[in-house]
Design an enzyme around this catalytic site. Sequence first.
Site, PDB file in Angstrom:
ATOM      1  N   GLY A 249       0.814  -1.213   0.000  1.00 55.79           N
ATOM      2  CA  GLY A 249       0.000   0.000   0.000  1.00 55.79           C
ATOM      3  C   GLY A 249       0.845   1.258   0.000  1.00 55.79           C
ATOM      4  N   PHE A 250       1.570   1.496   1.103  1.00 59.67           N
ATOM      5  CA  PHE A 250       2.511   2.622   1.245  1.00 59.67           C
ATOM      6  C   PHE A 250       1.847   3.983   1.126  1.00 59.67           C
ATOM      7  CE2 PHE A 250       4.573  -0.975  -1.001  1.00 59.67           C
ATOM      8  CZ  PHE A 250       5.278  -1.480   0.074  1.00 59.67           C
ATOM      9  N   ILE A 476      -1.741  -5.517   4.533  1.00 58.71           N
ATOM     10  CA  ILE A 476      -1.136  -4.962   3.324  1.00 58.71           C
ATOM     11  C   ILE A 476       0.301  -5.447   3.149  1.00 58.71           C
ATOM     12  CG2 ILE A 476      -2.641  -2.936   3.361  1.00 58.71           C
ATOM     13  CD1 ILE A 476      -0.265  -1.297   4.407  1.00 58.71           C
ATOM     14  N   GLY A 477       0.613  -6.566   3.815  1.00 61.03           N
ATOM     15  CA  GLY A 477       1.934  -7.147   3.674  1.00 61.03           C
ATOM     16  C   GLY A 477       2.834  -6.934   4.870  1.00 61.03           C
ATOM     17  N   ARG A 628       8.139  -0.938  22.317  1.00 62.50           N
ATOM     18  CA  ARG A 628       8.221  -2.383  22.425  1.00 62.50           C
ATOM     19  C   ARG A 628       7.917  -3.015  21.073  1.00 62.50           C
ATOM     20  NH1 ARG A 628       4.476  -6.280  26.266  1.00 62.50           N
ATOM     21  NH2 ARG A 628       5.672  -8.200  25.977  1.00 62.50           N
ATOM     22  N   ASN A 631       6.794  -8.251  17.145  1.00 63.44           N
ATOM     23  CA  ASN A 631       7.243  -9.454  16.432  1.00 63.44           C
ATOM     24  C   ASN A 631       8.606  -9.141  15.832  1.00 63.44           C
ATOM     25  OD1 ASN A 631       7.733 -11.348  14.226  1.00 63.44           O
ATOM     26  ND2 ASN A 631       5.588 -11.961  14.385  1.00 63.44           N
ATOM     27  N   GLN A 638       9.891  -4.718   8.242  1.00 65.61           N
ATOM     28  CA  GLN A 638       9.336  -3.397   7.972  1.00 65.61           C
ATOM     29  C   GLN A 638      10.418  -2.320   7.953  1.00 65.61           C
ATOM     30  OE1 GLN A 638       5.810  -1.856   7.698  1.00 65.61           O
ATOM     31  NE2 GLN A 638       6.202  -3.688   6.497  1.00 65.61           N
ATOM     32  N   GLY A 703       6.087   1.331  10.655  1.00 67.84           N
ATOM     33  CA  GLY A 703       5.970   1.221   9.199  1.00 67.84           C
ATOM     34  C   GLY A 703       6.688   2.312   8.436  1.00 67.84           C
ATOM     35  N   GLU A 704       6.782   3.506   9.012  1.00 69.91           N
ATOM     36  CA  GLU A 704       7.291   4.645   8.249  1.00 69.91           C
ATOM     37  C   GLU A 704       8.610   5.217   8.745  1.00 69.91           C
ATOM     38  OE1 GLU A 704       3.484   7.027   6.741  1.00 69.91           O
ATOM     39  OE2 GLU A 704       3.214   6.156   8.730  1.00 69.91           O
TER      40      GLU A 704
END
Length: 737
Positions: A249-250, A476-477, A628, A631, A638, A703-704
């Site tokens: 997605g991004f 979304i992956g 924290r 996973n 990521q 994610g970012e």
Amino acid sequence: MTSTHHTTREPVVGAPVDRVDGPAKTTGAARFAAEHDLAGLTHAALVTATASRGRITGIDTSAAEALPGVVAVLTHHKAPKLNPPKRVSPVNMSTMVSGTQVNYLNTDEVHWDGQPVAVVVAEHSHAAREAAALVEVTYERLPATVDFAAELPNAVLDKGNMLMPTGAKKGDADAALAAAPVVVDSAYSTPQHHHNAIEPHATTAVWHGDVLTVHDATQNMAWLRAHLALRFGVPEAKVRVLAPFVGGGFGGKGFAWPGVILAVLAARATGRPVRLSLTREDVYRTVGARTPSTQRVALGAGRDGKLTALVHTAVTRKSPVGGQPEPAVTPANHLYDAANIRTGQSSVTLDWIPNTAVRAPGDAIGSFALESAIDELAHELGADPIELRMRNEPERNPIDGKKFSHRMLREAYELGAHRFGWADRSPEPGTTRDGRWLVGTGVATAYHPQLRLTANVTVRLAADGTVTVRSGLHEIGVGAATVQAQIAADALGVPFDAVHVEHGDSALPEGAMAGGSMQTSSVAASVLAACRKLTRRLDALARRSGTAGRTPAEVVAAAKAPYIEAAVGSDTRIGKAAGQARFMARTVRDMRRWQKAACGAHFCEVRVDADTGEVRVSRWTGAFDVGRVMNRKTAVSQLRGGIVMGIGMALTEEAHVDPRSGRIMNPSLSGYHVPVHADIPPIDIAYLDEPDPTMPLGLLGIGEVGITGVAAAVANAIHNATGKRLRDLPITPAKLL
């Protein structure tokens, strides 16, 4: 979480658990939006405008309609009527999902080169594309403003809003800059960037009367559902959006772009299911991109390196038909303890599709300029770039004095420097060589603020010991379902394999969008709350049945109940309003009290061919403070993925736009270059794994943050290798020579 039920198993939160969707994706069992075969399925293709601004004066569809297999050619003369999109309102956050304000195929107006002006529906995809090429459109061309560089003198200061401020001020930065003993004052630029997810945007839509089902590659099912209900005049309850698997997605799939609207419109017009899969070129022309930018960073400091002035301003692009500004100056408001700070953002209005979110919007391009300037100042002072940053590391948020909810940037730099071997570098540019290669190293800070949405969740514990978590979250992956299963397993004290997460369906309790690094924390908060409710009910059952200390499954079985369930949030009209009110209240409270963000440090080694200017990134270490970690396997993936995207931003990615017409000249991966495997070195990832006490389970979004600072680390390493300071992305061999 206290309970009368005990377990001796090891916690799974934090463990490197394999993703639950891995087998489906690797065997081909996973169905994506363009892989649903429905009875009577047809295929659609877009006809896009070749005018930047104007009116359609004629559309000849006769040749297209005569082609065998063509079902319909829809234009503004024939298309069903749509309701216009609502204006963006913070009271109704689903209004933010509209990519543009254009009422597609309900108007003869053209607002950008690439706007869809017709859609062809055929029995087969090849017939639809062939027919689309036969549609002839003529235009009355109106004067268009499309040249970003030429319009820079006409930039207007952006207003911004509570969630997206576009400027800040502390003290008198300009006076302090003029008086500073050491000054760095430079201009930087970044080009237009486009989305290239492995799965291009795709929609399969089918109407059954006034009931609509949509399979879509979306990061935002709930808001898309509300948008489609509005545009097509049906109740939300009659719209179902399915997106169990999304191939990347991004940010590009977080909004409703023309493809999804026109697929649904074509299905209504023809009475047949319609699949519309965008080509790569379609994505470039009909989906928003990252705006180009010009930026100024001016730093004033004493001879000791303490910042006395920090000025960061930026000019980006916006559109007359919607979109949001890209807040490039945000990092400068939070990263350095300068005595005087001024940041501000302006924009020029161009006849272009609105720009949109691209991974770490604003922060990715803003951190390039700011972190490059910090490196320039370090070189000017003869200081170590890390020591200079630490000398200016704030104890509180520099602009307003708010406390940091959690900030361990010093520790991240210390960890990264040790793993990378920073102490062994040569600080003098151009002095390290390996044969024909000039070798250099660079660092930069990573930074991304944290926000959290609301999410509705139900958790069911069955008598057989299985747990079902239901929420309309998005995969979304990134391993979203896997992480939520880990959280629920630990919260209830059940094995990870006993938990199943239902997701990717708007019929489920409304989840949070997958964007802004918000989804994991938003859903986790509700999963934990639902598990607490469930545990209290379990304890009550255990007391009544005399099964205290037994496993959860045994307690439920003893109560002769098939399952017990707990819910958080509601999808009723009142429930949604309450959720929106909770979001706004928490956001305002947190913004007044805390500055929340993930941060980190990038360490880069490059090799530059002294003769050709070829740049190879040869070594990378990233050390992060992301709270924290849920996973270890998915988190590292990521962060590594963000770095790969940042390397592309630094060295290869650039859309070429004709300044006369506004037309993209390289709308495909044959001309728009993204990194391939051979471009990327081994990437060492480290993280502190220290929880943020103000967040659910102490987690922050990851994610970012990985892409922020990457381009600056590359540019700084190139300067260390060659002595050349390049301030305009991408850094190509031609610029080095």
